[in-house]
Design a protein around this motif. Sequence first.
Motif, short mmCIF file in Angstrom:
data_model
loop_
_atom_site.label_atom_id
_atom_site.label_comp_id
_atom_site.label_asym_id
_atom_site.label_seq_id
_atom_site.Cartn_x
_atom_site.Cartn_y
_atom_site.Cartn_z
N VAL A 1 1.27 -1.06 -0.13
CA VAL A 1 0.17 0.10 0.07
C VAL A 1 0.67 1.34 -0.23
O VAL A 1 1.91 1.59 0.90
CB VAL A 1 -1.19 0.20 1.46
CG1 VAL A 1 -1.99 1.01 1.10
CG2 VAL A 1 -1.76 -1.34 1.21
N THR B 1 0.92 5.71 -0.07
CA THR B 1 -0.41 6.46 0.58
C THR B 1 1.05 8.10 0.67
O THR B 1 1.92 7.71 0.68
CB THR B 1 -0.76 6.73 1.76
OG1 THR B 1 -1.32 5.11 1.91
CG2 THR B 1 -1.31 7.05 2.13
N ASN B 2 -0.03 8.24 -0.59
CA ASN B 2 0.92 10.25 -0.29
C ASN B 2 0.20 11.27 1.25
O ASN B 2 -1.07 11.24 1.01
CB ASN B 2 -0.32 10.96 -1.81
CG ASN B 2 0.46 12.29 -1.17
OD1 ASN B 2 1.41 12.67 -0.81
ND2 ASN B 2 -0.10 12.84 -2.42
N LYS B 3 1.11 10.99 2.12
CA LYS B 3 1.71 12.04 3.08
C LYS B 3 1.77 13.36 3.07
O LYS B 3 1.24 13.42 4.16
CB LYS B 3 1.65 11.22 4.28
CG LYS B 3 1.11 10.39 4.83
CD LYS B 3 1.78 8.92 6.03
CE LYS B 3 0.70 7.91 6.10
NZ LYS B 3 1.34 7.12 7.71
N GLN C 1 -4.44 10.20 -0.75
CA GLN C 1 -5.01 8.76 -1.66
C GLN C 1 -3.76 8.14 -1.13
O GLN C 1 -3.06 8.54 -0.89
CB GLN C 1 -4.94 9.08 -2.66
CG GLN C 1 -5.51 8.93 -3.77
CD GLN C 1 -5.98 8.89 -5.21
OE1 GLN C 1 -4.87 9.96 -5.79
NE2 GLN C 1 -6.98 8.22 -6.56
N SER C 2 -4.52 6.88 -1.43
CA SER C 2 -3.66 5.42 -1.47
C SER C 2 -3.77 4.70 -3.11
O SER C 2 -4.88 4.60 -3.26
CB SER C 2 -3.58 4.83 0.00
OG SER C 2 -3.47 5.35 0.76
N ASN C 3 -3.05 3.78 -2.95
CA ASN C 3 -2.97 2.46 -4.23
C ASN C 3 -2.16 1.13 -3.65
O ASN C 3 -1.28 1.43 -2.68
CB ASN C 3 -2.03 3.09 -5.38
CG ASN C 3 -2.68 1.86 -6.54
OD1 ASN C 3 -3.42 2.07 -7.06
ND2 ASN C 3 -1.02 1.45 -6.32
N THR C 4 -3.15 0.49 -3.74
CA THR C 4 -2.47 -0.96 -3.46
C THR C 4 -2.67 -1.63 -4.18
O THR C 4 -3.27 -1.84 -5.48
CB THR C 4 -4.21 -1.76 -2.50
OG1 THR C 4 -4.16 -0.78 -0.83
CG2 THR C 4 -3.49 -3.34 -1.74
#
Length: 435
Positions: free
Chosen positions: A365, A367-369, A424-427
């Motif tokens: 995963v 994630t843009n933090k 937003q996240s990507n898996t």
Amino acid sequence: MKTRLKLVAAAALLAAANGAYAATAAGTVITNQATATYNDSTGTKTVQSNTVITTVQQVASLTMPAGTAKSAGAGTSVTYAHSVTNTGNGSDTFALSQTNTGTLNMTGVVFYLDANGDGVADNATPITTTGPLAPGATFRFVAVATLPAGATNGTTNALTVRATSGFNGSVNATSIDTTTTSAGAVIDITANSAGAGAPGAGPGVEAAAVETKTTTAGTMTSFVLFLNNTGGSPDTFSLAASTDATFGTTVLPSGWTVVFKDVNGAVITNATVAAGGNFRVTAEVTPPAGTAPGTTDLYFRAISGTGVADRIHEAVTVAAADSLVELVKTQALDANCDGVADTAFSNAPITTGAVPGACIRYQIVGTNKGVTTINLMVMNDTVPANTTYHAGAPANTLLGSIVAPLAGLIGNVSATVGNLAPGQSNTMAFGVKID
């Protein structure tokens, strides 16, 4: 007038009962002079007596809280917290000494300063005195003793700690600590899960960080730690953090904070761990605003009053606030290679069922933090050694497109994600088969 005198007397008694008045300081001068009035043929007259003077003399007095009882293993050290309060009316210096009796003989008893009263020695410098102590002041210290290596379980010792007034050597106070030999506590700190197979398991501090958390300046990140007591006795462990692996100092970089919390979110500084049990701790780490990007090694320690301790090596990477991506990888066993995970995904080691011919499913995963949208993001992973890519459930990505090796081969799995907005996240997921 009588009513007023009664009220004053009552107030004085109440204040004394509540401890509102301390002993009059040594050297205080008390003066007193009487007057009288009378009438004669010329009217009302007043006369005064001579003045008498009293100088308050110093009186030595002190208190020490009652001692405590602990169990410890043969050959280990035990630490007892103590304090001395000067209840006399003048500055005094109290000598510290000890005697111990019982079927167990404690050796090498040494006193150390414990200014903050956390039950842990502040340094490695032995002390034998409190130094000058003002009236009402309290001095905190610890007594550290060692149990003989061959001590038999069940044997006991009474350690008498004594503080003696330097002003009046006949005035002293004592506190008695009781030690019983038992199968001592053994502590091991692990990350994210408990037990012998968890990350960070094993005695001593790891050479490389068990995990590295990424954050931005001024933003908190956290580590989940487990205190595992594999010994035969319960024990209470003080918690500390440092950038020094040896804990020669517990001072953190300027402005950094570490807060320990229990499973309920309550702030703690120590934890009691049952024999054979574990205790979950969250260490919240916050680098201050303005921290330059880079990686800082952190060490977390749990140490008991019996000297049982362990440390774990972690790290925090401070990234630029406008471009921060966090990647978290987890895994699960897929024993029959049907493409469906048999267990929940976790970052803990897989120790059961990972045999040749079984499969493993991976999830990554990203994630843009950060605070701005990132562009052209690509996530990559590699089929690990001793495995081949398994296409029972093809590699997939929540966003963008994915490229993977042919079934039964090795190579890279890559997801072209593109843009990722703040938060937003990507898996990305894929599977491998154990050779």
